[in-house]
Scaffold this active site. Structure first.
Site: not given
Lengths: 303, 243, 303, 243
Positions: C21, C45, C100, C131, C192, C194, C244-245, C266
């Site tokens: 996302s 998104k 998402n 959030c 994960i 960010t 994650g990466g 991502g």
């Protein structure tokens, strides 16, 4: 003329560059390579009450822009450090050194700091609270404000030397922990210690390091370090020592703008044994480029 | 130890995945056979330790097996420069050899024995060498050792060349001392069957390669040692075998 | 023959690669570049109850082996997403998409999930709990087991679709949060999100990003992601989506060995718009290299 | 948009810190003047957006100012290949120009106007160009525009060349439309003094450069737009000026 000196907890450093604990041994290996008196200072290998061999090998893993280590605080124990390592160091380093201290119980920390308090050569005690608390279910002292403050208060009572608490980044709220340490008598905060990371060997289908997980360091973690240094420096009034992925003179300036009074260089020493020397030699050029007359002026300069 | 830039003058395969790289540069820090260099490679964070196969004047020869990203990158180099830390590790002590030293190498443990043999022979020793490989196609440097004047025996696990079996299947009658380098099971086997004292070169995953990070420590009867700085060569008497 | 299919919460994916996302829009930009039906799926998104412009610019900063973004959940709001974006998507994507969802209060999450529950095209709802909770002093829902579980339970009551809770790595104890979400009815955990990071402009002596701090992603964070995926996958029984990466097919395999059933890609999409396609095309080669016949077999294979 | 590998055939300075790079490759995705390419550079994570100065056949010309690591790296390139995303952004709409369009460029905002002027002149328009620089030593491309057949006025802030002052000090009497590119203060000044409608090319720090990450969004009277995808060119009527 570039003025690089800074003052860390009442002791003047000719420049803010400090070689980080665990990447510089007890100094004399690097003294064979260059005059380590050019450093602001260095923080010696994490020292504990008892001698430790540390973790089984392999202890090292490669990562993109970084590495993972699980050395496990190998050191000869505080008594041998005082009787053997420090005398060796005095032959090649005439400045105050930073003593990095670890423990697995409050008593460990107290014993080690008490012994180090008597060492003329030691200017600051950097207390690593990232180790697991054996009496606390193995959770690291650094993961809660209470336990971090408990360590701080206990060592505060046994030494007059400036105490700098080295914080772990593997937490939800670094600010509350830093404040708790300040309230408990810390003279400074250093951060960030390594991030908990892991790599897997695709062939063996096993973790690359014997200990499974380890401390992730190197330029990859720099943005997290800058963020935490900025948060903590804006929340406490004691000096902050910034570290985490610092690789070049620009990184030193960025850390100081974020709020660091001094800056530790860690993993970079392992890839380039001359990293600290090179960074210090390059600082005047970078200061000129960004119109910095004195590094003192830019501490916390990021608004 | 010295950090300096070397120029690659040659880099070619000896077998399917074993390469020989020849470089020119400041070799002054290389003081003993059995030492290694630590190679900086673009895109990789940690340097990669490679044992010194040969050195004379400002020429340095490295033999490496492609096992990961680092050696893969090296194998693709067709010239250019390399940032090396040289003169790392203790290396072999020649003074212990006696007049009929036995050198035993397995696979990529073979290269460091080349400079050792060269120097022992220069001192007038009668050098016997056992080179162990899995199979004939993986064999290298038999003739190079012979050209030095060493008595060479090759063993292959599958019998496709030389003596069938492991290096220990070819141990000669009498020798004065053992120098060896290879995979740990081979070292252990040599340790068990060798009749004399000896020096054993060990491998471990390293961080810095020059003694700063304690990444490659091992326990010995003479205390904790860093493979990169106090090793890679340990004497038979001090070795503790893990598990 | 390399078998790449996996099953995520009861829905079959032809391969485990999911575009993450915030890096893949609502799909159709990428559909101009390649047939996105080759993906396992993608997570659209981050969508909120109300339309959002997001944060002021600059929103992006460069880092070593990664980037920081502070887009701030710009999106047209769930109603427009359903009325405009999804119909557009249906023209170029005939698989189930992952929705998402973000919110700033429990009611936000509930409203948005309720609306999305009615969308045939949506296979899974990925709930981003990173959030800030406006009713909770701005602390992110994802930083405590209680608040993460509260969100999970609330959305659980309004949808029958599989719920995957997307966790933030900026916490002390990721495992307790993952378990709390599982207990509250989550069908899966993705991680994960960010890492909170910051960069400073040395010339301006200001944060590079208008929002000061932002989400750090890219290959730099991979070792932290692998560690957390491993920890969570070993603590929960629901499927874990690792991210994650992730940059190459080897990374996908490493994530799955750590315990991931599927893997999100991502930031890599932003540097190489063909990243997901290239990774999927390279997976059979990598599977061959590591003697993997079916990816299903290696999930959690790291012991 | 297209991703492809270009070959650098030339890369030389036009002023102290402004460079011109000429490349050969697949330019088929470049459809309009005012578009940009996104450049992948070794050791940097994000691509770097550079506006297209000129394109004809498979030849591509980029003019860039060295302001950071990325452009610093580019300035050092003496050949080799570059991975580019081409055909990014909307570019200028020629159909609105009228017969006497006015092109106004400031500093590194000048390059994209070159291809625009070329195409407008090819359509028989009478093109006037105002090129604004800080000082004479930073000036470039005056003659190149003249050679296209444009009426060129140069302004320098310090009066060291041409008209003293900002570009707005050289606005001609009558023109049918404005095309402009440059620093935001200049765009705002042109917006305020220009008598006609026009198209304004904006800069913003980008993530992906092709509309996926929402990193470079801005508010307009026609709704939120992504500078990289819906821009960089906005029409005068939609622009909202931030603080």
């Amino acid at each position: 003329m570039a003025e690089m000196s800074v003052n860390l907890c009442g002791i003047e450093l000719c420049n803010p560059v400090i070689a980080a604990s665990g990447t510089f041994g007890y100094g004399y290996e690097f003294a064979e390579l260059y005059d380590i008196n050019m450093l602001g200072t260095f923080s010696f290998k994490g020292t504990t009450k008892e001698p430790r061999f540390g973790n089984p090998t392999p202890r090292i893993a490669e990562c993109t822009a970084g590495m993972i280590n699980a050395v496990g605080l190998q050191n000869p124990g505080v008594d041998k450090v005082i009787s053997e390592e420090l005398p060796l160091l005095s032959k090649c380093f005439d400045k105050k050194v930073m003593a990095n201290v670890s423990g697995f119980s409050i008593d460990d920390y107290v014993y080690t700091c008490e012994r180090i308090d008597s060492c003329e050569q030691v200017g600051w005690i950097e207390v690593n609270v990232s180790c697991p608390n054996v009496h606390g279910g193995g959770m690291s002292f650094g993961t809660s404000p209470e336990s971090a403050a408990e360590v701080t208060g206990a060592v505060r009572r046994v030494t007059k030397k400036p105490i700098i608490i080295k914080l772990s980044p593997n937490v939800t709220d670094i600010v509350s922990i830093a404040k708790a340490c300040e309230d408990a008598g810390a003279d400074g905060i250093s951060l960030i210690n390594t991030m908990l990371g892991m790599r897997i060997d695709l062939r063996a289908r096993k973790p690359v390091i014997a200990n499974k997980m380890g401390g992730f360091s190197g330029s990859a973690i720099f943005p997290v370090a800058v963020r935490m240094v900025y948060q903590v420096a804006n929340a406490v009034s004691v000096p902050v020592v910034g570290m985490g992925g610092v690789t070049c003179a620009e990184d030193v300036v960025e850390m100081m703008l974020a709020g660091a009074t001094a800056v530790e260089v860690g993993a970079a020493n392992l890839v380039n044994p001359y990293a600290c020397r090179d960074i210090i030699n390059d600082l005047p050029r970078v200061m000129g480029k960004y119109k910095i007359e004195s590094l003192k002026d830019i501490i916390g300069g990021c608004r | 130890m010295k950090q300096s830039i070397f120029t690659i003058i040659n880099n070619a395969p000896l077998t399917r995945d074993v390469f020989r790289m020849t470089l020119l540069g400041d070799t002054s820090a290389i003081t003993a056979a059995g030492q290694f260099v630590n190679v900086k490679l673009d895109g990789l964070y940690l340097r990669r330790p490679i044992s010194v196969c040969d050195q004379s004047g400002d020429e340095l020869t490295l033999i490496y097996k492609v096992v990961g990203k680092g050696t893969e990158l090296m194998s693709g180099m067709r010239g250019g420069e390399l940032d090396l830390l040289t003169g790392l590790g203790n290396g072999y002590d020649l003074s212990k050899s006696g007049d009929r030293p036995l050198l035993i190498g397995g696979g990529v443990g073979v290269p460091p024995l080349y400079l050792l043999a060269k120097r022992l022979i220069a001192e007038g020793k009668r050098v016997s060498v056992i080179l162990g490989f899995n199979t004939k196609s993986e064999m290298f440097y038999e003739n190079e050792f012979r050209d030095l004047g060493a008595r060479v025996t090759v063993t292959t696990a599958d019998g496709s060349y030389g003596v069938k079996g492991f290096v220990t299947a070819a141990m000669p009658e009498n020798y004065t001392y053992v120098y060896t380098c290879g995979p740990q099971p081979m070292l252990k086997a040599v340790y068990d069957v060798s009749a004399t004292s000896g020096q054993f070169s060990f491998e471990e995953r390293m961080g810095c390669g020059f003694g700063a990070c304690m990444g490659c420590s091992c326990k010995t009867l003479y205390g904790n040692k860093r493979i990169c700085k106090d090793g890679p060569v340990l004497v038979k008497e001090e070795i503790i075998w893990q598990k």
